[in-house]
Write a protein that holds these residues in place. Structure first.
Motif, PDB file in Angstrom:
ATOM      1  N   LYS A 102       0.835  -1.205   0.000  1.00 16.35           N
ATOM      2  CA  LYS A 102       0.000   0.000   0.000  1.00 16.35           C
ATOM      3  C   LYS A 102       0.871   1.256   0.000  1.00 16.35           C
ATOM      4  N   LEU A 103       1.944   1.217   0.772  1.00 15.93           N
ATOM      5  CA  LEU A 103       2.855   2.361   0.817  1.00 15.93           C
ATOM      6  C   LEU A 103       3.482   2.613  -0.549  1.00 15.93           C
ATOM      7  N   VAL A 104       3.901   1.545  -1.211  1.00 13.15           N
ATOM      8  CA  VAL A 104       4.505   1.679  -2.537  1.00 13.15           C
ATOM      9  C   VAL A 104       3.501   2.288  -3.512  1.00 13.15           C
ATOM     10  N   ARG A 105       2.257   1.848  -3.460  1.00 12.58           N
ATOM     11  CA  ARG A 105       1.248   2.411  -4.371  1.00 12.58           C
ATOM     12  C   ARG A 105       1.060   3.901  -4.126  1.00 12.58           C
ATOM     13  N   ARG A 106       1.050   4.314  -2.865  1.00 11.84           N
ATOM     14  CA  ARG A 106       0.902   5.736  -2.557  1.00 11.84           C
ATOM     15  C   ARG A 106       2.091   6.539  -3.075  1.00 11.84           C
ATOM     16  N   ALA A 107       3.286   6.000  -2.872  1.00 10.36           N
ATOM     17  CA  ALA A 107       4.486   6.709  -3.333  1.00 10.36           C
ATOM     18  C   ALA A 107       4.515   6.790  -4.853  1.00 10.36           C
ATOM     19  N   GLU A 108       4.129   5.725  -5.531  1.00  9.66           N
ATOM     20  CA  GLU A 108       4.154   5.728  -6.991  1.00  9.66           C
ATOM     21  C   GLU A 108       3.087   6.654  -7.553  1.00  9.66           C
ATOM     22  N   TRP A 109       1.942   6.747  -6.884  1.00 12.14           N
ATOM     23  CA  TRP A 109       0.912   7.691  -7.326  1.00 12.14           C
ATOM     24  C   TRP A 109       1.433   9.118  -7.222  1.00 12.14           C
ATOM     25  N   LYS A 110       2.115   9.425  -6.135  1.00  9.72           N
ATOM     26  CA  LYS A 110       2.678  10.769  -5.986  1.00  9.72           C
ATOM     27  C   LYS A 110       3.762  11.031  -7.022  1.00  9.72           C
ATOM     28  N   ARG A 111       4.591  10.039  -7.278  1.00  9.73           N
ATOM     29  CA  ARG A 111       5.655  10.217  -8.270  1.00  9.73           C
ATOM     30  C   ARG A 111       5.067  10.419  -9.662  1.00  9.73           C
ATOM     31  N   HIS A 112       3.991   9.703  -9.970  1.00  5.92           N
ATOM     32  CA  HIS A 112       3.335   9.892 -11.258  1.00  5.92           C
ATOM     33  C   HIS A 112       2.748  11.297 -11.371  1.00  5.92           C
ATOM     34  N   ARG A 113       2.272  11.828 -10.253  1.00  6.32           N
ATOM     35  CA  ARG A 113       1.630  13.144 -10.265  1.00  6.32           C
ATOM     36  C   ARG A 113       2.640  14.275 -10.404  1.00  6.32           C
ATOM     37  N   ASP A 114       3.775  14.196  -9.673  1.00  3.52           N
ATOM     38  CA  ASP A 114       4.697  15.340  -9.668  1.00  3.52           C
ATOM     39  C   ASP A 114       6.127  14.995 -10.056  1.00  3.52           C
ATOM     40  N   GLY A 115       6.402  13.722 -10.353  1.00  4.96           N
ATOM     41  CA  GLY A 115       7.734  13.346 -10.811  1.00  4.96           C
ATOM     42  C   GLY A 115       8.765  13.188  -9.717  1.00  4.96           C
ATOM     43  N   ARG A 116       8.353  13.324  -8.451  1.00 12.21           N
ATOM     44  CA  ARG A 116       9.314  13.238  -7.340  1.00 12.21           C
ATOM     45  C   ARG A 116       9.297  11.853  -6.713  1.00 12.21           C
ATOM     46  N   GLY A 117      10.487  11.323  -6.512  1.00 13.40           N
ATOM     47  CA  GLY A 117      10.597  10.050  -5.820  1.00 13.40           C
ATOM     48  C   GLY A 117      10.758  10.237  -4.320  1.00 13.40           C
ATOM     49  N   VAL A 118      10.919   9.128  -3.626  1.00 13.72           N
ATOM     50  CA  VAL A 118      11.087   9.129  -2.175  1.00 13.72           C
ATOM     51  C   VAL A 118      12.547   9.396  -1.832  1.00 13.72           C
ATOM     52  N   ASP A 119      12.763  10.336  -0.944  1.00 15.27           N
ATOM     53  CA  ASP A 119      14.117  10.623  -0.465  1.00 15.27           C
ATOM     54  C   ASP A 119      14.512   9.680   0.673  1.00 15.27           C
ATOM     55  N   ILE A 120      13.579   9.466   1.614  1.00 18.09           N
ATOM     56  CA  ILE A 120      13.877   8.669   2.806  1.00 18.09           C
ATOM     57  C   ILE A 120      12.775   7.647   3.029  1.00 18.09           C
ATOM     58  N   LEU A 121      13.153   6.384   3.161  1.00 13.78           N
ATOM     59  CA  LEU A 121      12.253   5.349   3.660  1.00 13.78           C
ATOM     60  C   LEU A 121      12.541   5.227   5.151  1.00 13.78           C
ATOM     61  N   LEU A 122      11.590   5.662   5.960  1.00 13.41           N
ATOM     62  CA  LEU A 122      11.763   5.714   7.413  1.00 13.41           C
ATOM     63  C   LEU A 122      11.051   4.526   8.032  1.00 13.41           C
ATOM     64  N   THR A 123      11.804   3.636   8.665  1.00 13.77           N
ATOM     65  CA  THR A 123      11.234   2.438   9.274  1.00 13.77           C
ATOM     66  C   THR A 123      11.721   2.322  10.712  1.00 13.77           C
ATOM     67  N   HIS A 124      11.034   1.484  11.472  1.00 14.39           N
ATOM     68  CA  HIS A 124      11.568   1.179  12.802  1.00 14.39           C
ATOM     69  C   HIS A 124      12.523  -0.011  12.716  1.00 14.39           C
ATOM     70  N   SER A 125      12.113  -1.042  12.006  1.00 18.82           N
ATOM     71  CA  SER A 125      12.933  -2.245  11.873  1.00 18.82           C
ATOM     72  C   SER A 125      13.696  -2.237  10.554  1.00 18.82           C
ATOM     73  N   PRO A 126      14.844  -2.895  10.520  1.00 14.57           N
ATOM     74  CA  PRO A 126      15.612  -2.989   9.269  1.00 14.57           C
ATOM     75  C   PRO A 126      15.070  -4.101   8.378  1.00 14.57           C
ATOM     76  N   PRO A 127      15.582  -4.211   7.162  1.00 13.54           N
ATOM     77  CA  PRO A 127      15.237  -5.359   6.326  1.00 13.54           C
ATOM     78  C   PRO A 127      15.810  -6.653   6.902  1.00 13.54           C
ATOM     79  N   LEU A 128      15.187  -7.754   6.558  1.00 11.06           N
ATOM     80  CA  LEU A 128      15.672  -9.065   6.974  1.00 11.06           C
ATOM     81  C   LEU A 128      17.086  -9.291   6.442  1.00 11.06           C
ATOM     82  N   HIS A 129      17.975  -9.761   7.346  1.00 13.86           N
ATOM     83  CA  HIS A 129      19.368 -10.078   6.996  1.00 13.86           C
ATOM     84  C   HIS A 129      20.168  -8.874   6.531  1.00 13.86           C
TER      85      HIS A 129
END
Length: 217
Positions: A128-155
Motif C-alpha cells: 500500500k505504501l509503494v502504491r501511494r508513493a508511486e501515485w505521488k511520483r506519477h503526479r509530480d515526478g518526485r521520488g522518495v528521499d527517505i524510507l523511514l522504518t523502525h525495523s531494518p530489512p531481513l538479513h
C-alpha cells in the motif's frame, strides 16, 4: 541541503535540555521507540517540524484522523496520544522540509504488544505504501528521499533473536521506491560501530541514539 536531527530508541538526556537549541537543523526525524514527550520537546525547542514512525514499544496510533483541527477516532473527538505537532508517517508518504518521506513503523510480531506485524501483514502494508508513493511520483515526478522504518530489512542489519528480525518485504520496497536513504532504529548497537549498508542505490543507516544528517534535495 536539508539538515535533520535523527533520533531513535535511546533518549539522550543532553538533548532534553535547552542545549538542543544550538543544533542548526531544519527537521526532526524519529525512527521509533522514544517517549513522545521527547520528540515533542525536540521539535518545540528547535521550532522545527517533526516526522516519525512508531516503534514496537510505542502506543498504538492507528485509527486517528484530523478533522477541523480536532483529533478523531471512531467518529468522536479524542486526545491524540502522539507527540503534539508531530507527523506520523507510518503507512504514509509525507512531504516535509523539502524531503519526501515514506514511513513504515513497527517490528516483527513476537508478543501481543502494539505496532507488531507478521511478515505477511507488513508486506501488505508495504505494498500500500509503494502504491501511494508511486501515485505521488506519477503526479509530480518526485521520488522518495527517505524510507523511514523502525525495523531494518531481513538479513540487512537485523539480529537472529525473534524480536529483532527484520522484514523481508523491505527489500522489495527498496527496489520499487529506490529511496536515497533507509533510516531505521530497533537494533541497539550497545557501543559497537555500525557501518552503513547499501542495497542497490539506497544507503541504509541504523540511527539508534541521535545524529545530525544532511540530505540533498
Amino acid at each position: 541541503m536539508v539538515k535533520a536531527l535523527v533520533v531513535a530508541d535511546e533518549v539522550d538526556e543532553r538533548l532534553w535540555t535547552d542545549a538542543v537549541r544550538g543544533f542548526p537543523v531544519d527537521l526532526v526525524i524519529g525512527a521509533g521507540d522514544l517517549p513522545f514527550k521527547y520528540l515533542e520537546f525536540l521539535a518545540s525547542a528547535l521550532d522545527k517540524p517533526c516526522v516519525f514512525v512508531p516503534g514496537n514499544h510505542d502506543p498504538d496510533l492507528s485509527g486517528f484522523t484530523r478533522y477541523g483541527g480536532l483529533s478523531m477516532k471512531d467518529g468522536f473527538p479524542v486526545e491524540w496520544p502522539g507527540p503534539q505537532g508531530g507527523i506520523n508517517a507510518d503507512g504514509r508518504v509525507v512531504d516535509i522540509a523539502g524531503l519526501r518521506v515514506a514511513g513504515l513503523g513497527g517490528s516483527i510480531r513476537y508478543n501481543d504488544g502494539p505496532n507488531q506485524w507478521t511478515q505477511r501483514q507488513q508486506a501488505r502494508r508495504a505494498r500500500k505504501l509503494v502504491r501511494r508513493a508511486e501515485w505521488k511520483r506519477h503526479r509530480d515526478g518526485r521520488g522518495v528521499d527517505i524510507l523511514l522504518t523502525h525495523s531494518p530489512p531481513l538479513h540487512l542489519g537485523d539480529r537472529d533473536d525473534p524480536p529483532h528480525r527484520g522484514f523481508d518485504c523491505l527489500h522489495r520496497t527498496i527496489a520499487r521506491l529506490r529511496p536515497k536513504w533507509l533510516l531505521h532504529g530497533h537494533i541497539h548497537p550497545h557501543g559497537e560501530a555500525v557501518p552503513d549498508r547499501v542495497a542497490g542505490s539506497t544507503r541504509l543507516r541504523n540511527v539508534v541514539g541521535h545524529q545530525v544528517m544532511e540530505f540533498s534535495i
